[in-house]
Design a protein around this motif. Structure first.
Motif, PDB file in Angstrom:
ATOM      1  N   TYR A 195      15.267 -11.626   6.032  1.00 49.03           N
ATOM      2  CA  TYR A 195      15.979 -11.329   7.503  1.00 49.03           C
ATOM      3  C   TYR A 195      15.100 -10.029   8.142  1.00 49.03           C
ATOM      4  O   TYR A 195      14.723 -10.154   9.232  1.00 49.03           O
TER       5      TYR A 195
ATOM      6  N   GLN B 291      19.651 -16.490  10.082  1.00 48.05           N
ATOM      7  CA  GLN B 291      20.547 -15.954   8.986  1.00 48.05           C
ATOM      8  C   GLN B 291      21.800 -17.016   9.378  1.00 48.05           C
ATOM      9  O   GLN B 291      22.402 -17.160   8.204  1.00 48.05           O
TER      10      GLN B 291
ATOM     11  N   SER C 191      21.871 -16.357   2.222  1.00 44.31           N
ATOM     12  CA  SER C 191      21.624 -15.450   3.048  1.00 44.31           C
ATOM     13  C   SER C 191      20.042 -14.891   2.918  1.00 44.31           C
ATOM     14  O   SER C 191      19.574 -14.520   1.933  1.00 44.31           O
TER      15      SER C 191
END
Length: 210
Positions: free
Chosen positions: A159, A175, A184
């Motif tokens: 991320y 995400q 995740s």
């Protein structure tokens, strides 16, 4: 999960960050046969001691752990699956690390932002062509493991990489997509906690012991 993996590769390829020391083993493509993924390196040399030439040998680390005991056949099956998955995705995670280093070196020589963006577009197209077929072969559990192992190799989450180079909006989109599938991109690797067994397997795989 395939799109999650592709976003992971793209994000980390564009990330500039400090990286760990070089591996002490060489990767070989033998994951399909179940053989060793990394071959231990042996270095032989000589030193002068009191006028005499003395040979010495340097070897990769050898790890010794207590023998595993399994209470049920299911536990043994889960361990064997973990070993297979690590052998499958660890080379990819290390390739991501290599791509980061190479891309960073090239970007540092670019004269301006326009040239850098053009180069990154070429890199992204090349990654898509190279890695899409490989990503399609990964299972769901292998995809989730890959997210963690890239974090282990590069010291940053997927991320964070995507946000840094594609912006918060696209990072949030990826995400959200990952979350729908129970994954995740913020997931971090925890070698002292929940990933303790994975770390044991990785070290032994890197040493050519598994």
């Amino acid at each position: 999960m395939r799109n999650i993996n592709f976003a992971l590769i793209i994000g980390f390829t564009m990330l500039t960050m400090p990286l760990s020391a070089q591996e002490t083993a060489t990767a070989v493509d033998s994951t399909e046969t179940g053989g060793p993924v990394f071959v231990p390196m042996v270095k032989v040399g000589k030193v002068l001691e009191g006028g005499d030439s003395i040979q010495y040998m340097e070897m990769s680390n050898i790890y010794v752990y207590p023998t595993l005991t399994f209470n049920t056949p299911k536990q043994k099956k889960q361990y064997n699956r973990l070993v297979r998955n690590v052998k499958k995705v660890l080379p990819i995670a290390k390739e991501v690390r290599r791509i980061i280093i190479e891309t960073t070196e090239v970007l540092e020589m670019m004269p301006d932002k326009k040239a850098k963006m053009a180069h990154m577009k070429r890199v992204e197209e090349d990654i898509k062509k190279t890695y899409t077929p490989r990503m399609k072969k990964l299972t769901y559990s292998q995809g989730k493991l890959l997210i963690k192992l890239v974090n282990r190799e590069c010291n940053s989450s997927a991320y964070g990489a995507i946000k840094a180079f594609l912006g918060p909006v696209r990072a949030g989109m990826w995400q959200a997509f990952a979350w729908v599938y129970g994954a995740s991109l913020m997931k971090k690797y925890d070698p002292e906690g929940e990933d303790r067994m994975t770390e044991r397997v990785i070290l032994m795989v890197e040493a050519g012991q598994l």
